[in-house]
Design a protein around this motif. Structure first.
Motif, PDB file in Angstrom:
ATOM      1  N   VAL A 177      -4.361  -5.068  -3.024  1.00 52.63           N
ATOM      2  CA  VAL A 177      -3.493  -6.200  -2.686  1.00 52.63           C
ATOM      3  C   VAL A 177      -2.054  -5.720  -2.503  1.00 52.63           C
ATOM      4  O   VAL A 177      -1.377  -6.086  -1.532  1.00 52.63           O
ATOM      5  N   HIS A 178      -1.567  -4.880  -3.399  1.00 52.61           N
ATOM      6  CA  HIS A 178      -0.204  -4.390  -3.278  1.00 52.61           C
ATOM      7  C   HIS A 178      -0.031  -3.515  -2.039  1.00 52.61           C
ATOM      8  O   HIS A 178       0.976  -3.622  -1.327  1.00 52.61           O
ATOM      9  N   LEU A 179      -0.991  -2.667  -1.747  1.00 52.48           N
ATOM     10  CA  LEU A 179      -0.883  -1.819  -0.564  1.00 52.48           C
ATOM     11  C   LEU A 179      -1.013  -2.631   0.717  1.00 52.48           C
ATOM     12  O   LEU A 179      -0.404  -2.294   1.738  1.00 52.48           O
ATOM     13  N   LEU A 180      -1.789  -3.699   0.675  1.00 57.04           N
ATOM     14  CA  LEU A 180      -1.876  -4.600   1.825  1.00 57.04           C
ATOM     15  C   LEU A 180      -0.506  -5.223   2.101  1.00 57.04           C
ATOM     16  O   LEU A 180      -0.050  -5.281   3.253  1.00 57.04           O
ATOM     17  N   CYS A 181       0.172  -5.684   1.045  1.00 58.31           N
ATOM     18  CA  CYS A 181       1.510  -6.254   1.203  1.00 58.31           C
ATOM     19  C   CYS A 181       2.493  -5.208   1.718  1.00 58.31           C
ATOM     20  O   CYS A 181       3.332  -5.472   2.582  1.00 58.31           O
ATOM     21  N   GLU A 182       2.389  -3.996   1.198  1.00 53.47           N
ATOM     22  CA  GLU A 182       3.274  -2.919   1.623  1.00 53.47           C
ATOM     23  C   GLU A 182       3.061  -2.594   3.090  1.00 53.47           C
ATOM     24  O   GLU A 182       4.026  -2.426   3.860  1.00 53.47           O
ATOM     25  N   SER A 183       1.804  -2.524   3.493  1.00 56.08           N
ATOM     26  CA  SER A 183       1.488  -2.252   4.892  1.00 56.08           C
ATOM     27  C   SER A 183       2.002  -3.375   5.791  1.00 56.08           C
ATOM     28  O   SER A 183       2.553  -3.130   6.868  1.00 56.08           O
TER      29      SER A 183
END
Length: 221
Positions: free
Chosen positions: A181-187
């Protein structure tokens, strides 16, 4: 001499998470970067993300939508993202009148539009209310993504794309989902910081997603 405070179970838990994140680094980061890149083409032009889960996975879904409506790290415009389980009056009315297996599918039918994204989170991938939502979403023209535990499972089979965490521990699945979830937001944030091609061309233009994936992989090192 005092007894060690950490139990063998605690060490097993940490090893399980370490192993799962290692597999995620090798097999899942590029996928999550593509998801973020796709959302960056959909949400800023009026599309929306619908998200749902049960129990801890519901909390993960709401965590994601909060990051998109609010912000993940840097200041940016708000984007439409709805956690379906947080609609308590709808949930209880639909559950009472139609049955718990319909609590998400009926909301997807109400709120989803062709081109929107539906993200469903489940440690088992076998919850009837989530598989029903996936079926409804696909029939309505939404792009359906799933975050689940190990394959095979019905939700992953129904989704257009699925991130499946290969571990026997439900706790580890949820912890890995939080990283995703955090990497999705970062991307998403990285992709919206620069011009993004239309959503329909994304699967043929992986360059930006690959760059985001490499950056995320370095941060996990």
């Amino acid at each position: 001499m005092s007894e060690p405070l950490a139990t063998e179970a605690a060490h097993r838990h940490c090893r399980s998470l370490q192993d799962a994140l290692g597999r995620f680094r090798r097999e899942g980061i590029d996928q999550v970067a593509r998801w973020g890149h796709h959302l960056a083409a959909v949400l800023p032009v009026g599309g929306r993300l619908l998200a749902a889960g049960n129990g801890g996975s519901a909390a993960q879904a709401q965590h994601l939508t909060a990051e998109l409506v609010g912000r993940y790290r840097d200041e940016r415009p708000a984007h439409s993202a709805i956690a379906l389980h947080a609609e308590t009056s709808s949930i209880t009315a639909i559950g009472n009148d139609y049955g718990f297996e319909h609590v998400y599918a009926r909301q997807v039918a109400a709120h989803g539009r062709p081109g929107d994204v539906l993200l469903l989170l489940s440690t088992s991938g076998r919850s009837a209310n989530l598989t029903g939502a996936a079926e409804t979403g696909r029939a309505a023209g939404l792009l359906v993504w799933a975050m689940t535990g190990p394959r095979p499972n019905p939700l992953a089979d129904l989704a257009d794309d699925a991130l499946c965490i290969d571990t026997d521990s439900a706790a580890t699945v949820q912890e890995a989902h939080l990283v995703a979830v955090h990497l999705l937001c970062e991307s998403f944030d990285e992709a919206t910081a620069a011009p993004v091609p239309p959503a329909k061309t994304l699967r043929h233009a992986p360059g930006a997603a690959a760059t985001q994936a490499a950056a995320a992989r370095r941060r996990l090192s």
